[in-house]
Design a protein around this motif. Structure first.
Motif, PDB file in Angstrom:
ATOM      1  N   LYS A 151      38.279  55.660  56.774  1.00 43.89           N
ATOM      2  CA  LYS A 151      38.956  54.664  57.606  1.00 43.89           C
ATOM      3  C   LYS A 151      37.993  53.683  58.271  1.00 43.89           C
ATOM      4  O   LYS A 151      38.417  52.646  58.777  1.00 43.89           O
ATOM      5  N   TYR A 152      36.684  54.015  58.270  1.00 40.96           N
ATOM      6  CA  TYR A 152      35.679  53.119  58.847  1.00 40.96           C
ATOM      7  C   TYR A 152      34.752  52.518  57.792  1.00 40.96           C
ATOM      8  O   TYR A 152      33.786  51.837  58.133  1.00 40.96           O
ATOM      9  N   ALA A 153      35.022  52.734  56.516  1.00 41.36           N
ATOM     10  CA  ALA A 153      34.153  52.245  55.444  1.00 41.36           C
ATOM     11  C   ALA A 153      33.990  50.722  55.489  1.00 41.36           C
ATOM     12  O   ALA A 153      32.941  50.194  55.105  1.00 41.36           O
ATOM     13  N   TRP A 154      34.984  50.013  55.975  1.00 38.71           N
ATOM     14  CA  TRP A 154      34.938  48.552  56.079  1.00 38.71           C
ATOM     15  C   TRP A 154      33.766  48.072  56.935  1.00 38.71           C
ATOM     16  O   TRP A 154      33.288  46.945  56.771  1.00 38.71           O
ATOM     17  N   LEU A 155      33.284  48.927  57.842  1.00 32.99           N
ATOM     18  CA  LEU A 155      32.179  48.525  58.716  1.00 32.99           C
ATOM     19  C   LEU A 155      30.916  48.171  57.929  1.00 32.99           C
ATOM     20  O   LEU A 155      30.136  47.328  58.359  1.00 32.99           O
ATOM     21  N   ARG A 156      30.709  48.803  56.780  1.00 35.99           N
ATOM     22  CA  ARG A 156      29.513  48.526  55.976  1.00 35.99           C
ATOM     23  C   ARG A 156      29.511  47.098  55.431  1.00 35.99           C
ATOM     24  O   ARG A 156      28.460  46.594  55.042  1.00 35.99           O
ATOM     25  N   ARG A 157      30.649  46.438  55.414  1.00 36.20           N
ATOM     26  CA  ARG A 157      30.736  45.063  54.913  1.00 36.20           C
ATOM     27  C   ARG A 157      30.616  44.014  56.021  1.00 36.20           C
ATOM     28  O   ARG A 157      30.623  42.816  55.743  1.00 36.20           O
ATOM     29  N   GLU A 158      30.540  44.456  57.256  1.00 34.46           N
ATOM     30  CA  GLU A 158      30.442  43.518  58.373  1.00 34.46           C
ATOM     31  C   GLU A 158      29.024  42.938  58.437  1.00 34.46           C
ATOM     32  O   GLU A 158      28.048  43.682  58.424  1.00 34.46           O
ATOM     33  N   PRO A 159      28.900  41.608  58.534  1.00 32.00           N
ATOM     34  CA  PRO A 159      27.581  40.988  58.557  1.00 32.00           C
ATOM     35  C   PRO A 159      26.892  41.027  59.926  1.00 32.00           C
ATOM     36  O   PRO A 159      25.722  40.694  60.039  1.00 32.00           O
ATOM     37  N   GLY A 160      27.574  41.431  60.948  1.00 31.62           N
ATOM     38  CA  GLY A 160      26.995  41.454  62.292  1.00 31.62           C
ATOM     39  C   GLY A 160      28.008  42.035  63.239  1.00 31.62           C
ATOM     40  O   GLY A 160      29.062  42.476  62.791  1.00 31.62           O
ATOM     41  N   PRO A 161      27.722  42.068  64.483  1.00 28.81           N
ATOM     42  CA  PRO A 161      26.476  41.678  65.141  1.00 28.81           C
ATOM     43  C   PRO A 161      25.323  42.613  64.778  1.00 28.81           C
ATOM     44  O   PRO A 161      25.531  43.716  64.281  1.00 28.81           O
TER      45      PRO A 161
ATOM     46  N   ARG B  69      45.954  52.187  71.025  1.00 25.13           N
ATOM     47  CA  ARG B  69      46.627  52.011  72.312  1.00 25.13           C
ATOM     48  C   ARG B  69      45.927  52.754  73.448  1.00 25.13           C
ATOM     49  O   ARG B  69      45.816  52.239  74.554  1.00 25.13           O
ATOM     50  N   ASP B  70      45.419  53.957  73.183  1.00 24.62           N
ATOM     51  CA  ASP B  70      44.884  54.815  74.235  1.00 24.62           C
ATOM     52  C   ASP B  70      43.371  54.942  74.267  1.00 24.62           C
ATOM     53  O   ASP B  70      42.828  55.476  75.226  1.00 24.62           O
ATOM     54  N   ALA B  71      42.687  54.511  73.207  1.00 29.27           N
ATOM     55  CA  ALA B  71      41.257  54.813  73.110  1.00 29.27           C
ATOM     56  C   ALA B  71      40.487  53.699  72.421  1.00 29.27           C
ATOM     57  O   ALA B  71      41.034  52.925  71.623  1.00 29.27           O
ATOM     58  N   TYR B  72      39.191  53.658  72.733  1.00 33.17           N
ATOM     59  CA  TYR B  72      38.245  52.845  71.980  1.00 33.17           C
ATOM     60  C   TYR B  72      37.617  53.744  70.931  1.00 33.17           C
ATOM     61  O   TYR B  72      37.340  54.921  71.193  1.00 33.17           O
ATOM     62  N   HIS B  73      37.369  53.199  69.751  1.00 29.39           N
ATOM     63  CA  HIS B  73      36.664  53.908  68.692  1.00 29.39           C
ATOM     64  C   HIS B  73      35.201  53.492  68.847  1.00 29.39           C
ATOM     65  O   HIS B  73      34.872  52.310  68.689  1.00 29.39           O
ATOM     66  N   VAL B  74      34.356  54.450  69.191  1.00 29.35           N
ATOM     67  CA  VAL B  74      32.994  54.180  69.641  1.00 29.35           C
ATOM     68  C   VAL B  74      31.975  54.752  68.666  1.00 29.35           C
ATOM     69  O   VAL B  74      32.000  55.948  68.348  1.00 29.35           O
TER      70      VAL B  74
ATOM     71  N   ARG C   5      35.472  40.545  66.870  1.00 30.48           N
ATOM     72  CA  ARG C   5      36.898  40.457  67.119  1.00 30.48           C
ATOM     73  C   ARG C   5      37.420  41.822  67.515  1.00 30.48           C
ATOM     74  O   ARG C   5      36.761  42.828  67.299  1.00 30.48           O
ATOM     75  N   ARG C   6      38.612  41.845  68.063  1.00 24.88           N
ATOM     76  CA  ARG C   6      39.280  43.115  68.357  1.00 24.88           C
ATOM     77  C   ARG C   6      39.786  43.687  67.043  1.00 24.88           C
ATOM     78  O   ARG C   6      40.261  42.951  66.181  1.00 24.88           O
ATOM     79  N   ILE C   7      39.677  44.998  66.905  1.00 27.31           N
ATOM     80  CA  ILE C   7      40.124  45.690  65.698  1.00 27.31           C
ATOM     81  C   ILE C   7      41.121  46.753  66.144  1.00 27.31           C
ATOM     82  O   ILE C   7      40.768  47.651  66.917  1.00 27.31           O
ATOM     83  N   GLN C   8      42.350  46.660  65.685  1.00 28.55           N
ATOM     84  CA  GLN C   8      43.377  47.654  66.007  1.00 28.55           C
ATOM     85  C   GLN C   8      43.453  48.678  64.878  1.00 28.55           C
ATOM     86  O   GLN C   8      43.502  48.302  63.708  1.00 28.55           O
ATOM     87  N   MET C   9      43.447  49.952  65.255  1.00 23.61           N
ATOM     88  CA  MET C   9      43.546  51.043  64.283  1.00 23.61           C
ATOM     89  C   MET C   9      44.563  52.058  64.771  1.00 23.61           C
ATOM     90  O   MET C   9      44.973  52.025  65.934  1.00 23.61           O
ATOM     91  N   GLY C  10      44.902  52.986  63.897  1.00 21.20           N
ATOM     92  CA  GLY C  10      45.795  54.075  64.270  1.00 21.20           C
ATOM     93  C   GLY C  10      45.123  55.029  65.233  1.00 21.20           C
ATOM     94  O   GLY C  10      43.897  55.105  65.312  1.00 21.20           O
ATOM     95  N   ALA C  11      45.941  55.768  65.946  1.00 24.29           N
ATOM     96  CA  ALA C  11      45.441  56.708  66.958  1.00 24.29           C
ATOM     97  C   ALA C  11      45.305  58.111  66.392  1.00 24.29           C
ATOM     98  O   ALA C  11      45.620  59.087  67.049  1.00 24.29           O
ATOM     99  N   ASP C  12      44.814  58.232  65.166  1.00 27.29           N
ATOM    100  CA  ASP C  12      44.661  59.560  64.593  1.00 27.29           C
ATOM    101  C   ASP C  12      43.312  60.158  64.993  1.00 27.29           C
ATOM    102  O   ASP C  12      42.339  59.456  65.171  1.00 27.29           O
ATOM    103  N   GLY C  13      43.281  61.449  65.179  1.00 27.34           N
ATOM    104  CA  GLY C  13      42.073  62.150  65.593  1.00 27.34           C
ATOM    105  C   GLY C  13      42.094  62.432  67.080  1.00 27.34           C
ATOM    106  O   GLY C  13      42.750  61.742  67.862  1.00 27.34           O
ATOM    107  N   PRO C  14      41.355  63.462  67.462  1.00 21.44           N
ATOM    108  CA  PRO C  14      41.332  63.855  68.872  1.00 21.44           C
ATOM    109  C   PRO C  14      40.540  62.867  69.725  1.00 21.44           C
ATOM    110  O   PRO C  14      39.709  62.126  69.226  1.00 21.44           O
ATOM    111  N   LEU C  15      40.829  62.892  71.023  1.00 27.00           N
ATOM    112  CA  LEU C  15      40.017  62.133  71.969  1.00 27.00           C
ATOM    113  C   LEU C  15      38.767  62.929  72.290  1.00 27.00           C
ATOM    114  O   LEU C  15      38.820  64.154  72.470  1.00 27.00           O
ATOM    115  N   SER C  16      37.635  62.249  72.376  1.00 25.51           N
ATOM    116  CA  SER C  16      36.401  62.888  72.802  1.00 25.51           C
ATOM    117  C   SER C  16      36.520  63.203  74.291  1.00 25.51           C
ATOM    118  O   SER C  16      36.928  62.356  75.084  1.00 25.51           O
TER     119      SER C  16
END
Length: 186
Positions: free
Chosen positions: A9-19, A131-136, A171-182
């Motif tokens: 679900k985070y594989a797209w990050l490898r294509r980001e040119p920055g920051p 809605r409830d968390a940042y993906h960090v 930009r802001r990236i909206q994702m599903g809330a799957d997975g536990p909160l840290s």
């Protein structure tokens, strides 16, 4: 250097040119704290690397175990590798609230996020939110460089540092809330 595999679900990050801080942080994805009394030499090298910055020589000798909280060290080494200035108190997660410029409005891709954790804190980089968390993307999350969901209720502030302009892909990236909160990044 072999890159560790991101969850699909985070594989797209490898294509980001920055920051640049995000790009540098992704190179470290999957680094693990050593088990028991051993220390991961890669994490220990980060302390020596940031100790080369003016006023930070003390970090190389003070930071002598990877069992010492290292989320601030992770963000510090990422900032240094991205050509950003780093602060003398970089090991203190909450001190990252004094770095760079405050984010006005909602945080976006690559911003430094600071969270409360008891009387201390936690620091990492924004990669998405629900809605409830940042993906960090951060260090010392489950003793690894990983991406975890951290509750927005713990959010203290966001910072960034751009010498010229913010990259277009921030930009802001909206994702599903799957997975536990840290609950405790240590």
């Amino acid at each position: 250097m072999q890159l560790h595999v991101l969850p699909p679900k985070y594989a797209w990050l490898r294509r980001e040119p920055g920051p640049r801080m995000l790009v540098e942080a992704l190179k470290l994805y999957g680094v693990l704290e050593a088990k028991g009394t051993a220390d991961n030499p890669q994490i220990m090298e980060w302390a020596k690397e940031v100790a080369k910055a003016p006023g930070l020589g003390w970090i190389g000798s003070w930071y002598d175990k990877d069992s010492i909280p290292w989320c601030g060290l992770f963000v510090g080494v990422v900032a240094a590798r991205a050509g950003k200035p780093i602060r003398s108190k970089l090991l203190s997660a909450r001190d990252w609230l004094n770095w760079g410029s405050p984010v006005i409005g909602a945080p976006v891709l690559g911003d430094v996020l600071v969270f409360a954790r008891g009387s201390g804190g936690h620091v990492g980089l924004y990669v998405a939110e629900d809605r409830d968390a940042y993906h960090v993307l951060g260090g010392n999350q489950g003793d690894a460089v990983s991406i975890d969901r951290v509750s927005k209720d713990r959010f203290l502030g966001a910072r960034n540092h751009y010498a010229t302009a913010q990259p277009d892909n921030c930009r802001r990236i909206q994702m599903g809330a799957d997975g536990p909160l840290s609950m405790n990044e240590a």
